[in-house]
Design a protein around this motif. Structure first.
Motif, PDB file in Angstrom:
ATOM      1  N   LEU A  73      -4.528 -15.931   9.732  1.00 26.80           N
ATOM      2  CA  LEU A  73      -5.525 -15.813   8.669  1.00 26.80           C
ATOM      3  C   LEU A  73      -6.087 -14.404   8.617  1.00 26.80           C
ATOM      4  CD1 LEU A  73      -7.166 -17.506   6.553  1.00 26.80           C
ATOM      5  CD2 LEU A  73      -8.915 -17.689   8.318  1.00 26.80           C
ATOM      6  N   GLY A  74      -6.348 -13.917   7.425  1.00 25.10           N
ATOM      7  CA  GLY A  74      -7.004 -12.639   7.225  1.00 25.10           C
ATOM      8  C   GLY A  74      -8.410 -12.832   6.700  1.00 25.10           C
ATOM      9  N   PRO A  75      -8.914 -11.885   5.951  1.00 20.29           N
ATOM     10  CA  PRO A  75     -10.284 -11.994   5.422  1.00 20.29           C
ATOM     11  C   PRO A  75     -10.456 -13.195   4.493  1.00 20.29           C
ATOM     12  CG  PRO A  75      -9.493  -9.733   5.282  1.00 20.29           C
ATOM     13  CD  PRO A  75      -8.312 -10.571   5.652  1.00 20.29           C
ATOM     14  N   VAL A  76     -11.657 -13.753   4.508  1.00 22.79           N
ATOM     15  CA  VAL A  76     -12.014 -14.903   3.667  1.00 22.79           C
ATOM     16  C   VAL A  76     -13.192 -14.491   2.790  1.00 22.79           C
ATOM     17  CG1 VAL A  76     -12.900 -17.262   3.649  1.00 22.79           C
ATOM     18  CG2 VAL A  76     -11.193 -16.582   5.353  1.00 22.79           C
ATOM     19  N   TYR A  77     -13.073 -14.710   1.493  1.00 23.12           N
ATOM     20  CA  TYR A  77     -14.106 -14.308   0.544  1.00 23.12           C
ATOM     21  C   TYR A  77     -14.598 -15.505  -0.262  1.00 23.12           C
ATOM     22  CZ  TYR A  77     -12.838  -9.428   1.378  1.00 23.12           C
ATOM     23  OH  TYR A  77     -12.612  -8.206   1.970  1.00 23.12           O
ATOM     24  N   GLN A  78     -15.836 -15.368  -0.739  1.00 25.11           N
ATOM     25  CA  GLN A  78     -16.406 -16.366  -1.634  1.00 25.11           C
ATOM     26  C   GLN A  78     -17.076 -15.648  -2.810  1.00 25.11           C
ATOM     27  OE1 GLN A  78     -20.087 -18.859  -0.861  1.00 25.11           O
ATOM     28  NE2 GLN A  78     -18.501 -20.425  -0.604  1.00 25.11           N
ATOM     29  N   PRO A  79     -16.343 -15.388  -3.878  1.00 26.42           N
ATOM     30  CA  PRO A  79     -16.955 -14.833  -5.084  1.00 26.42           C
ATOM     31  C   PRO A  79     -17.714 -15.922  -5.849  1.00 26.42           C
ATOM     32  CG  PRO A  79     -14.596 -15.108  -5.397  1.00 26.42           C
ATOM     33  CD  PRO A  79     -14.882 -15.476  -3.978  1.00 26.42           C
ATOM     34  N   ILE A  80     -18.948 -15.614  -6.231  1.00 24.89           N
ATOM     35  CA  ILE A  80     -19.811 -16.556  -6.946  1.00 24.89           C
ATOM     36  C   ILE A  80     -20.153 -15.980  -8.312  1.00 24.89           C
ATOM     37  CG2 ILE A  80     -22.045 -17.731  -6.950  1.00 24.89           C
ATOM     38  CD1 ILE A  80     -21.994 -17.655  -3.913  1.00 24.89           C
ATOM     39  N   TYR A 131     -19.947 -21.308 -10.972  1.00 26.26           N
ATOM     40  CA  TYR A 131     -18.561 -21.324 -10.500  1.00 26.26           C
ATOM     41  C   TYR A 131     -18.420 -20.449  -9.259  1.00 26.26           C
ATOM     42  CZ  TYR A 131     -13.514 -20.246 -10.627  1.00 26.26           C
ATOM     43  OH  TYR A 131     -12.197 -20.081 -10.299  1.00 26.26           O
ATOM     44  N   PHE A 132     -17.574 -20.884  -8.325  1.00 27.45           N
ATOM     45  CA  PHE A 132     -17.230 -20.020  -7.199  1.00 27.45           C
ATOM     46  C   PHE A 132     -15.827 -20.350  -6.708  1.00 27.45           C
ATOM     47  CE2 PHE A 132     -18.782 -23.709  -4.877  1.00 27.45           C
ATOM     48  CZ  PHE A 132     -17.975 -23.761  -3.752  1.00 27.45           C
ATOM     49  N   GLU A 133     -15.292 -19.446  -5.908  1.00 22.99           N
ATOM     50  CA  GLU A 133     -13.989 -19.637  -5.284  1.00 22.99           C
ATOM     51  C   GLU A 133     -14.095 -19.330  -3.800  1.00 22.99           C
ATOM     52  OE1 GLU A 133     -11.378 -18.109  -9.165  1.00 22.99           O
ATOM     53  OE2 GLU A 133     -11.235 -17.057  -7.245  1.00 22.99           O
ATOM     54  N   ASN A 134     -13.298 -20.002  -2.997  1.00 21.77           N
ATOM     55  CA  ASN A 134     -13.072 -19.623  -1.607  1.00 21.77           C
ATOM     56  C   ASN A 134     -11.641 -19.109  -1.521  1.00 21.77           C
ATOM     57  OD1 ASN A 134     -15.608 -20.492  -0.745  1.00 21.77           O
ATOM     58  ND2 ASN A 134     -14.883 -22.569  -0.358  1.00 21.77           N
ATOM     59  N   THR A 135     -11.480 -17.828  -1.200  1.00 20.93           N
ATOM     60  CA  THR A 135     -10.139 -17.254  -1.145  1.00 20.93           C
ATOM     61  C   THR A 135      -9.851 -16.719   0.245  1.00 20.93           C
ATOM     62  OG1 THR A 135     -10.874 -15.051  -1.829  1.00 20.93           O
ATOM     63  CG2 THR A 135     -10.289 -16.606  -3.584  1.00 20.93           C
ATOM     64  N   ALA A 136      -8.599 -16.840   0.660  1.00 21.18           N
ATOM     65  CA  ALA A 136      -8.197 -16.366   1.982  1.00 21.18           C
ATOM     66  C   ALA A 136      -6.784 -15.822   1.920  1.00 21.18           C
ATOM     67  CB  ALA A 136      -8.262 -17.494   3.006  1.00 21.18           C
ATOM     68  N   SER A 137      -6.538 -14.710   2.608  1.00 17.04           N
ATOM     69  CA  SER A 137      -5.195 -14.148   2.709  1.00 17.04           C
ATOM     70  C   SER A 137      -4.573 -14.581   4.029  1.00 17.04           C
ATOM     71  CB  SER A 137      -5.238 -12.621   2.619  1.00 17.04           C
ATOM     72  OG  SER A 137      -5.994 -12.083   3.694  1.00 17.04           O
ATOM     73  N   VAL A 138      -3.269 -14.772   4.003  1.00 19.03           N
ATOM     74  CA  VAL A 138      -2.527 -15.205   5.184  1.00 19.03           C
ATOM     75  C   VAL A 138      -1.267 -14.352   5.302  1.00 19.03           C
ATOM     76  CG1 VAL A 138      -1.400 -17.145   6.350  1.00 19.03           C
ATOM     77  CG2 VAL A 138      -3.374 -17.552   4.878  1.00 19.03           C
ATOM     78  N   ARG A 139      -1.002 -13.844   6.512  1.00 16.01           N
ATOM     79  CA  ARG A 139       0.176 -13.022   6.746  1.00 16.01           C
ATOM     80  C   ARG A 139       0.949 -13.538   7.946  1.00 16.01           C
ATOM     81  NH1 ARG A 139       0.007  -7.828   4.315  1.00 16.01           N
ATOM     82  NH2 ARG A 139      -1.963  -7.417   3.217  1.00 16.01           N
ATOM     83  N   HIS A 140       2.266 -13.341   7.916  1.00 15.62           N
ATOM     84  CA  HIS A 140       3.096 -13.671   9.067  1.00 15.62           C
ATOM     85  C   HIS A 140       3.023 -12.534  10.070  1.00 15.62           C
ATOM     86  CE1 HIS A 140       6.729 -14.589  11.435  1.00 15.62           C
ATOM     87  NE2 HIS A 140       6.488 -15.840  11.068  1.00 15.62           N
ATOM     88  N   VAL A 141       3.015 -12.862  11.359  1.00 13.52           N
ATOM     89  CA  VAL A 141       2.856 -11.839  12.394  1.00 13.52           C
ATOM     90  C   VAL A 141       3.991 -10.825  12.382  1.00 13.52           C
ATOM     91  CG1 VAL A 141       1.460 -13.274  13.918  1.00 13.52           C
ATOM     92  CG2 VAL A 141       3.953 -13.351  14.094  1.00 13.52           C
ATOM     93  N   LEU A 142       5.165 -11.213  11.911  1.00 12.74           N
ATOM     94  CA  LEU A 142       6.311 -10.312  11.852  1.00 12.74           C
ATOM     95  C   LEU A 142       6.507  -9.701  10.465  1.00 12.74           C
ATOM     96  CD1 LEU A 142       8.913 -12.369  13.931  1.00 12.74           C
ATOM     97  CD2 LEU A 142       7.380 -10.544  14.714  1.00 12.74           C
ATOM     98  N   GLY A 143       5.555  -9.949   9.580  1.00 13.57           N
ATOM     99  CA  GLY A 143       5.651  -9.410   8.233  1.00 13.57           C
ATOM    100  C   GLY A 143       6.663 -10.104   7.357  1.00 13.57           C
TER     101      GLY A 143
END
Length: 319
Positions: free
Chosen positions: A151-158, A164-176
């Motif tokens: 998991l990477g950064p997690v944001y909540q734009p309101i 209205y709001f969103e919960n967004t999260a980026s996800v990356r593989h350890v080997l790219g």
């Protein structure tokens, strides 16, 4: 399909200094509340609150006291690996208990009536927020992502005007090998004054919102370094405890200023966020209206990595 195992709740261990050391400057305007009940410290390190009287006696504390309390809290929260938020599972018990205590201290620095969601407080709520700490069960139950994802950064734009709001999260593989994201789409509204949350806290000043989750969007952005042009996307309807029982999740805004927000879930769970622009654009009303489930499966953030269960009676529909 397995590469779409992109979840908001899975958090990983890591420390890269504190948020205070990272240069976040204390704010100039704030509101806070310490209403609630004190919970005994334990392995779960759930968020404690100070008695309401702690913030109601006499005039508000000096601004310097608020800024000092805020600085102590940010200094106690390490930056998670890859920018992910930290939790009571990824931290040792002593570090978690210190964060929980300092959050309660910050909440107690101002009269709770200043957090009523109107006027300046409502305008300060609007914008993008980054999650840096939480002990919510739906987050801590999933400590590790499968197949080498992190998991990477997690944001909540309101967006207050849209409720209205969103919960967004980026996800990356350890080997790219791959990169993806999750986006939880939700609406909110002010809760009625006098309502009682699941953990017994009365909404006596109007600082509570009711939340209705609509869709969860899983997107694979890159695969083996190549862009997918967002062609690999699943849209599902959330089906957690609230959706299955017909209850409405709530969130209390217990401290709010220009830089920091502290919130409490209906079960007393703690969320600490910093104001920071999200790298992901918020969906427009038209884009939200076009979201339709791409699978008959439903998704429970507390248990699932992917939509894994067929919808039951009354499930599979956004609210």
């Amino acid at each position: 399909a397995v590469l779409l195992a992109l979840v908001l709740p899975g958090l990983l261990r890591g420390r890269c200094g504190s948020w205070e050391a990272a240069g976040f400057v204390p704010p100039q305007r704030s509101c806070g509340t310490a209403a609630g009940r004190v919970q005994a410290p334990g392995a779960k390190c759930r968020g404690s609150r100070l008695p309401a009287a702690a913030s109601e006696s006499g005039s508000p504390p000096l601004e310097d006291g608020r800024l000092a309390a805020r600085a102590r809290l940010l200094d106690a929260i390490p930056v998670g690996r890859g920018g992910a938020p930290v939790t009571n599972v990824t931290l040792d018990a002593a570090a978690c208990e210190r964060i929980v205590a300092l959050a309660a201290e910050l909440e107690a620095t101002v009269p709770k009536k200043e957090c009523a969601l109107s006027g300046d407080a409502l305008s300060r709520l609007d914008g993008d927020w980054r999650l840096i700490f939480s002990d919510a069960s739906e987050i801590t139950k999933l400590v590790k992502l499968p197949l080498g994802f992190r998991l990477g950064p997690v944001y909540q734009p309101i967006r207050v005007k849209r409720n209205y709001f969103e919960n967004t999260a980026s996800v990356r593989h350890v080997l790219g090998l791959a990169r993806g994201s999750t986006r939880v789409v939700a609406n909110f509204s002010a809760a009625e004054v006098g309502t009682i949350s699941r953990d017994g806290v009365v909404n006596d000043v109007g600082n509570r919102v009711e939340v209705r989750f609509q869709h969860v969007v899983f997107t694979l952005h890159r695969f083996f370094g190549l862009p997918t042009f967002d062609l690999f996307r699943k849209v599902v309807v959330p089906s957690g405890t609230a959706e299955r029982t017909g209850s409405v999740p709530t969130l209390d805004i217990t401290f709010l200023d220009d830089k920091v927000r502290v919130s409490r879930g209906g079960d007393g769970s703690l969320f600490i966020l910093l104001r920071e622009d999200s790298p992901t654009s918020v969906l427009s009303p038209g884009e939200v209206a076009k979201l339709t489930p791409t699978t008959a499966k439903v998704y429970n953030a507390a248990d699932d990595f992917l939509p894994s269960r067929d919808a039951g009676p009354g499930e599979g529909k956004s609210r």
